[in-house]
Design a protein around this motif. Structure first.
Motif, PDB file in Angstrom:
ATOM      1  N   SER A  86       0.807  -1.214   0.000  1.00  0.00           N
ATOM      2  CA  SER A  86       0.000   0.000   0.000  1.00  0.00           C
ATOM      3  C   SER A  86       0.848   1.275   0.000  1.00  0.00           C
ATOM      4  O   SER A  86       0.311   2.370  -0.178  1.00  0.00           O
ATOM      5  CB  SER A  86      -0.942   0.010   1.209  1.00  0.00           C
ATOM      6  N   SER A  87       2.160   1.155   0.202  1.00  0.00           N
ATOM      7  CA  SER A  87       3.040   2.328   0.150  1.00  0.00           C
ATOM      8  C   SER A  87       3.091   2.862  -1.278  1.00  0.00           C
ATOM      9  O   SER A  87       3.029   2.095  -2.242  1.00  0.00           O
ATOM     10  CB  SER A  87       4.448   1.964   0.614  1.00  0.00           C
ATOM     11  N   SER A  88       3.233   4.183  -1.400  1.00  0.00           N
ATOM     12  CA  SER A  88       3.262   4.790  -2.739  1.00  0.00           C
ATOM     13  C   SER A  88       4.436   4.280  -3.554  1.00  0.00           C
ATOM     14  O   SER A  88       4.366   4.188  -4.784  1.00  0.00           O
ATOM     15  CB  SER A  88       3.322   6.318  -2.621  1.00  0.00           C
ATOM     16  N   GLU A  89       5.542   3.956  -2.870  1.00  0.00           N
ATOM     17  CA  GLU A  89       6.698   3.320  -3.507  1.00  0.00           C
ATOM     18  C   GLU A  89       6.913   1.974  -2.818  1.00  0.00           C
ATOM     19  O   GLU A  89       6.840   1.883  -1.599  1.00  0.00           O
ATOM     20  CB  GLU A  89       7.963   4.168  -3.360  1.00  0.00           C
ATOM     21  N   ASN A  90       7.203   0.948  -3.590  1.00  0.00           N
ATOM     22  CA  ASN A  90       7.451  -0.358  -2.991  1.00  0.00           C
ATOM     23  C   ASN A  90       8.174  -1.246  -3.996  1.00  0.00           C
ATOM     24  O   ASN A  90       8.244  -0.927  -5.183  1.00  0.00           O
ATOM     25  CB  ASN A  90       6.146  -1.014  -2.527  1.00  0.00           C
ATOM     26  N   ILE A  91       8.709  -2.360  -3.517  1.00  0.00           N
ATOM     27  CA  ILE A  91       9.523  -3.224  -4.376  1.00  0.00           C
ATOM     28  C   ILE A  91       8.714  -3.837  -5.512  1.00  0.00           C
ATOM     29  O   ILE A  91       9.256  -4.144  -6.569  1.00  0.00           O
ATOM     30  CB  ILE A  91      10.205  -4.347  -3.562  1.00  0.00           C
ATOM     31  N   PHE A  92       7.420  -3.992  -5.299  1.00  0.00           N
ATOM     32  CA  PHE A  92       6.586  -4.657  -6.301  1.00  0.00           C
ATOM     33  C   PHE A  92       6.283  -3.729  -7.479  1.00  0.00           C
ATOM     34  O   PHE A  92       6.504  -4.087  -8.636  1.00  0.00           O
ATOM     35  CB  PHE A  92       5.298  -5.153  -5.650  1.00  0.00           C
ATOM     36  N   ASP A  93       5.800  -2.532  -7.176  1.00  0.00           N
ATOM     37  CA  ASP A  93       5.437  -1.594  -8.235  1.00  0.00           C
ATOM     38  C   ASP A  93       6.639  -0.805  -8.757  1.00  0.00           C
ATOM     39  O   ASP A  93       6.751  -0.554  -9.956  1.00  0.00           O
ATOM     40  CB  ASP A  93       4.376  -0.615  -7.728  1.00  0.00           C
ATOM     41  N   SER A  94       7.527  -0.395  -7.843  1.00  0.00           N
ATOM     42  CA  SER A  94       8.643   0.475  -8.227  1.00  0.00           C
ATOM     43  C   SER A  94       9.823  -0.283  -8.815  1.00  0.00           C
ATOM     44  O   SER A  94      10.538   0.249  -9.663  1.00  0.00           O
ATOM     45  CB  SER A  94       9.120   1.279  -7.010  1.00  0.00           C
ATOM     46  N   LEU A  95      10.027  -1.519  -8.363  1.00  0.00           N
ATOM     47  CA  LEU A  95      11.211  -2.275  -8.788  1.00  0.00           C
ATOM     48  C   LEU A  95      10.858  -3.554  -9.541  1.00  0.00           C
ATOM     49  O   LEU A  95      11.751  -4.314  -9.916  1.00  0.00           O
ATOM     50  CB  LEU A  95      12.082  -2.618  -7.575  1.00  0.00           C
ATOM     51  N   GLY A  96       9.590  -3.802  -9.738  1.00  0.00           N
ATOM     52  CA  GLY A  96       9.185  -4.964 -10.533  1.00  0.00           C
ATOM     53  C   GLY A  96       9.420  -6.300  -9.880  1.00  0.00           C
ATOM     54  O   GLY A  96       9.597  -7.321 -10.575  1.00  0.00           O
ATOM     55  N   CYS A  97       9.399  -6.340  -8.544  1.00  0.00           N
ATOM     56  CA  CYS A  97       9.616  -7.611  -7.847  1.00  0.00           C
ATOM     57  C   CYS A  97       8.322  -8.430  -7.878  1.00  0.00           C
ATOM     58  O   CYS A  97       7.281  -7.984  -7.386  1.00  0.00           O
ATOM     59  CB  CYS A  97      10.037  -7.357  -6.400  1.00  0.00           C
ATOM     60  N   ALA A  98       8.380  -9.602  -8.461  1.00  0.00           N
ATOM     61  CA  ALA A  98       7.206 -10.475  -8.567  1.00  0.00           C
ATOM     62  C   ALA A  98       7.583 -11.867  -8.083  1.00  0.00           C
ATOM     63  O   ALA A  98       7.810 -12.785  -8.883  1.00  0.00           O
ATOM     64  CB  ALA A  98       6.707 -10.515 -10.007  1.00  0.00           C
ATOM     65  N   PRO A  99       7.677 -12.058  -6.762  1.00  0.00           N
ATOM     66  CA  PRO A  99       8.146 -13.342  -6.236  1.00  0.00           C
ATOM     67  C   PRO A  99       7.142 -14.468  -6.466  1.00  0.00           C
ATOM     68  O   PRO A  99       5.931 -14.260  -6.426  1.00  0.00           O
ATOM     69  CB  PRO A  99       8.304 -13.062  -4.740  1.00  0.00           C
ATOM     70  N   VAL A 100       7.672 -15.668  -6.698  1.00  0.00           N
ATOM     71  CA  VAL A 100       6.827 -16.848  -6.787  1.00  0.00           C
ATOM     72  C   VAL A 100       6.311 -17.210  -5.396  1.00  0.00           C
ATOM     73  O   VAL A 100       5.137 -17.536  -5.212  1.00  0.00           O
ATOM     74  CB  VAL A 100       7.610 -18.036  -7.404  1.00  0.00           C
ATOM     75  N   VAL A 101       7.207 -17.136  -4.405  1.00  0.00           N
ATOM     76  CA  VAL A 101       6.859 -17.419  -3.009  1.00  0.00           C
ATOM     77  C   VAL A 101       7.282 -16.222  -2.163  1.00  0.00           C
ATOM     78  O   VAL A 101       8.409 -15.744  -2.277  1.00  0.00           O
ATOM     79  CB  VAL A 101       7.559 -18.695  -2.497  1.00  0.00           C
ATOM     80  N   GLU A 102       6.385 -15.760  -1.324  1.00  0.00           N
ATOM     81  CA  GLU A 102       6.650 -14.593  -0.466  1.00  0.00           C
ATOM     82  C   GLU A 102       6.627 -15.030   0.987  1.00  0.00           C
ATOM     83  O   GLU A 102       5.643 -15.602   1.453  1.00  0.00           O
ATOM     84  CB  GLU A 102       5.593 -13.530  -0.730  1.00  0.00           C
ATOM     85  N   ILE A 103       7.718 -14.768   1.712  1.00  0.00           N
ATOM     86  CA  ILE A 103       7.839 -15.165   3.110  1.00  0.00           C
ATOM     87  C   ILE A 103       8.107 -13.920   3.943  1.00  0.00           C
ATOM     88  O   ILE A 103       9.127 -13.258   3.774  1.00  0.00           O
ATOM     89  CB  ILE A 103       8.974 -16.188   3.307  1.00  0.00           C
ATOM     90  N   ARG A 104       7.167 -13.611   4.825  1.00  0.00           N
ATOM     91  CA  ARG A 104       7.275 -12.405   5.648  1.00  0.00           C
ATOM     92  C   ARG A 104       7.651 -12.771   7.084  1.00  0.00           C
ATOM     93  O   ARG A 104       7.013 -13.619   7.715  1.00  0.00           O
ATOM     94  CB  ARG A 104       5.965 -11.612   5.609  1.00  0.00           C
ATOM     95  N   LEU A 105       8.689 -12.104   7.585  1.00  0.00           N
ATOM     96  CA  LEU A 105       9.196 -12.353   8.928  1.00  0.00           C
ATOM     97  C   LEU A 105       8.578 -11.375   9.918  1.00  0.00           C
ATOM     98  O   LEU A 105       8.324 -10.214   9.561  1.00  0.00           O
ATOM     99  CB  LEU A 105      10.721 -12.186   8.955  1.00  0.00           C
TER     100      LEU A 105
END
Length: 235
Positions: A86-105
């Motif tokens: 939801s951040s205006s800038e983020n790794i997904f939208d700004s850097l094109g990160c599209a992980p197959v598996v996402e693991i959040r700590l």
């Protein structure tokens, strides 16, 4: 870089033990993974400058290619390295990160439960309190911060960690400072993340110096009588 799969790790200093584990795993299995690690604090240009400014400067023009596994903390206010969608800038939208598996700590961050550390940060108010007042304050603050960390566990990729933390809260030191977790908690997170990724942890890996090291022990805040009276620690 020639590996068939990529693991991307994003977080503060707390991501280092996870990175060390991945390095050991890679070394013992013929380097099946390319490892990418990003710590926004390492890109910070210093007081008076937003962390996001340094991040965006360093990563200007960078785009992710293949990311099979994303292992990350909840990162916010760090520009293009934000892991919050939801951040205006983020790794997904700004850097094109599209992980197959996402693991959040779950972040052990600003978990203020120690007497000496609280006094160190509040020399005007808390440090001048009497023993009984300190005990009452630390007991109250610990309840607040423990509840917050348990909520982080529930919101992570392994909510089962909440029960483990509850079980070990009094008998195992889980944090050395307000922002530095201890080896038992870090290793439990590594075990949980490894299970999600299908990585088996051998005895050789677990006993490797980089994995067995309690990396933040040297920063540990000594416990006082206030701590023990307020929280009933058994470690």
């Amino acid at each position: 870089p020639q590996a068939k799969k990529t693991i991307c790790l994003i977080g503060s200093c707390r991501i280092v033990p996870m990175l060390n584990f991945m390095r050991v795993y890679n070394d013992m299995h013929g380097n099946p993974f390319e490892l990418l690690c990003f710590n926004p604090v390492e890109m910070w240009e210093g007081p008076g400058i937003e962390v996001s400014a340094g991040v965006n400067k360093v990563l200007q023009g960078f785009r992710f290619s293949q990311v099979d596994y994303l292992v990350c903390e909840h990162v916010q206010y760090c520009g293009m390295l934000n892991t919050v969608r939801s951040s205006s800038e983020n790794i997904f939208d700004s850097l094109g990160c599209a992980p197959v598996v996402e693991i959040r700590l779950p972040n052990w961050n600003d978990i203020h439960v120690f007497d000496a550390e609280t006094a160190m940060h509040d020399k005007v108010g808390y440090a001048k309190l009497g023993h009984a007042e300190r005990v009452a304050f630390i007991r109250e603050q610990t309840a607040i911060h423990k509840a917050r960390f348990l909520s982080h566990c529930r919101g992570s990729s392994f909510p089962e960690l909440e029960a483990w933390v509850e079980e070990n809260w009094l008998t195992t030191r889980l944090g050395w400072t307000s922002s530095h977790p201890s080896q038992p908690l870090l290793w439990k997170m590594i075990e949980c993340a490894s299970a999600k990724m299908g990585l088996a942890i051998s005895n050789a890996i677990a006993s490797h110096p980089l994995c067995a090291l309690d990396i933040y022990k040297s920063t540990g805040i000594p416990l006082t009588d206030v701590d023990r009276e307020a929280n009933g620690w058994l470690f």
